[in-house]
Structure formats: C-alpha cells, structure tokens
Design a protein around this motif. Sequence first.
Motif, PDB file in Angstrom:
ATOM      1  N   LEU A  43       0.844  -1.207  -0.098  1.00 40.54           N
ATOM      2  CA  LEU A  43       0.231   0.014   0.097  1.00 40.54           C
ATOM      3  C   LEU A  43       1.052   1.517  -0.064  1.00 40.54           C
ATOM      4  CD1 LEU A  43      -2.736  -1.243   2.387  1.00 40.54           C
ATOM      5  CD2 LEU A  43      -2.947  -0.696   0.055  1.00 40.54           C
ATOM      6  N   ALA A  44       2.068   1.079   0.882  1.00 43.10           N
ATOM      7  CA  ALA A  44       2.792   2.316   0.802  1.00 43.10           C
ATOM      8  C   ALA A  44       3.635   2.731  -0.487  1.00 43.10           C
ATOM      9  CB  ALA A  44       4.026   2.262   1.897  1.00 43.10           C
ATOM     10  N   ARG A  45       4.019   1.528  -1.386  1.00 38.71           N
ATOM     11  CA  ARG A  45       4.248   1.865  -2.572  1.00 38.71           C
ATOM     12  C   ARG A  45       3.228   2.314  -3.513  1.00 38.71           C
ATOM     13  NH1 ARG A  45       3.928  -1.348  -6.482  1.00 38.71           N
ATOM     14  NH2 ARG A  45       3.249  -3.365  -5.338  1.00 38.71           N
ATOM     15  N   LYS A  46       2.035   1.746  -3.338  1.00 41.19           N
ATOM     16  CA  LYS A  46       1.021   2.251  -4.455  1.00 41.19           C
ATOM     17  C   LYS A  46       0.855   3.850  -4.151  1.00 41.19           C
ATOM     18  CE  LYS A  46      -1.239  -2.039  -5.245  1.00 41.19           C
ATOM     19  NZ  LYS A  46      -2.588  -2.819  -5.016  1.00 41.19           N
ATOM     20  N   GLN A  90       2.978   5.944  -2.916  1.00 41.74           N
ATOM     21  CA  GLN A  90       4.138   6.699  -3.385  1.00 41.74           C
ATOM     22  C   GLN A  90       4.109   6.742  -4.938  1.00 41.74           C
ATOM     23  OE1 GLN A  90       6.245   8.318  -1.734  1.00 41.74           O
ATOM     24  NE2 GLN A  90       7.210   8.986  -3.376  1.00 41.74           N
ATOM     25  N   ASN A  91       3.805   5.819  -5.435  1.00 46.21           N
ATOM     26  CA  ASN A  91       3.698   5.775  -7.224  1.00 46.21           C
ATOM     27  C   ASN A  91       2.241   6.809  -7.539  1.00 46.21           C
ATOM     28  OD1 ASN A  91       5.500   4.054  -7.458  1.00 46.21           O
ATOM     29  ND2 ASN A  91       3.993   2.292  -7.752  1.00 46.21           N
ATOM     30  N   GLY A  92       1.273   6.768  -6.940  1.00 48.71           N
ATOM     31  CA  GLY A  92       0.242   7.865  -7.050  1.00 48.71           C
ATOM     32  C   GLY A  92       0.660   9.239  -6.886  1.00 48.71           C
ATOM     33  N   ARG A  93       1.439   9.516  -5.682  1.00 55.13           N
ATOM     34  CA  ARG A  93       1.735  10.870  -5.690  1.00 55.13           C
ATOM     35  C   ARG A  93       2.929  11.192  -6.603  1.00 55.13           C
ATOM     36  NH1 ARG A  93       3.486  10.270   0.721  1.00 55.13           N
ATOM     37  NH2 ARG A  93       1.505  10.365   1.698  1.00 55.13           N
ATOM     38  N   ILE A  94       3.900  10.304  -6.967  1.00 56.52           N
ATOM     39  CA  ILE A  94       4.628  10.679  -8.453  1.00 56.52           C
ATOM     40  C   ILE A  94       3.796  11.078  -9.420  1.00 56.52           C
ATOM     41  CG2 ILE A  94       6.419   9.714  -9.883  1.00 56.52           C
ATOM     42  CD1 ILE A  94       7.427   8.135  -7.647  1.00 56.52           C
ATOM     43  N   ARG A  95       2.707  10.108  -9.858  1.00 60.72           N
ATOM     44  CA  ARG A  95       1.929  10.333 -11.116  1.00 60.72           C
ATOM     45  C   ARG A  95       1.157  11.748 -10.846  1.00 60.72           C
ATOM     46  NH1 ARG A  95      -0.664   5.517 -10.172  1.00 60.72           N
ATOM     47  NH2 ARG A  95       0.976   3.989 -10.502  1.00 60.72           N
ATOM     48  N   ALA A  96       0.602  12.075  -9.646  1.00 60.81           N
ATOM     49  CA  ALA A  96       0.106  13.536  -9.356  1.00 60.81           C
ATOM     50  C   ALA A  96       0.920  14.575  -9.570  1.00 60.81           C
ATOM     51  CB  ALA A  96      -0.405  13.384  -8.016  1.00 60.81           C
ATOM     52  N   ARG A  97       2.111  14.300  -9.391  1.00 59.38           N
ATOM     53  CA  ARG A  97       3.233  15.559  -9.559  1.00 59.38           C
ATOM     54  C   ARG A  97       3.508  15.635 -11.018  1.00 59.38           C
ATOM     55  NH1 ARG A  97       7.530  13.369  -5.547  1.00 59.38           N
ATOM     56  NH2 ARG A  97       6.116  13.738  -3.467  1.00 59.38           N
TER      57      ARG A  97
END
Length: 88
Positions: free
Chosen positions: A74-77, A79-86
């Motif tokens: 869940l933490a990895r997902k 983090q990936n979501g935050r990267i995509r949002a940026r």
Amino acid sequence: MASNVEATREQIDRMRVADREPGLAQLALTLARLMDGEDGATAKANVGRELRATLEALRKVAPVAAEQDRVDELARKRQNGRIRARRA
C-alpha cells in the motif's frame, strides 16, 4: 522425492549464493552427491553433518530477502500515486 543433489541445488538457487561463494556452493553439491551414494550409515551421518554446516555457511552470506507485506504494498502504491500526481 527429490535427491539430495536436487534439493541442495534448489536451496542454493533460492539463496542466490552460487556467485558469491562458488567454492562453498560446489562443496555443498559434492557433499549432496555423496549423500545420494551407496555409502553406509556412518559415512552418511558424517557427510550429512558437513553438508548441514556448509549450507549454514552459505546462509550467512546470502542476501537478505526483501519480503513485503500488505502495508509495504500500500505504501508503494501511495508513493506511485504521488509521483503520477506531480507529473500531471
């Protein structure tokens, strides 16, 4: 039932130590071959003890397995979501 050689080879592969300690890995396979041989119980007991000690030495040099649980996933997902949002 797998032979001692097959089981030892599988364990060495799983530990990923053949490249780190090729001599110890080969020794373990040689000892496993002797265990599969026709020698008597006393010889097999001695070989078995040496095989166990060799595998223990290989475990000590094995890389630590990166095990992930549900929280890590869940933490990895997240983090990936935050990267995509940026990037958006």
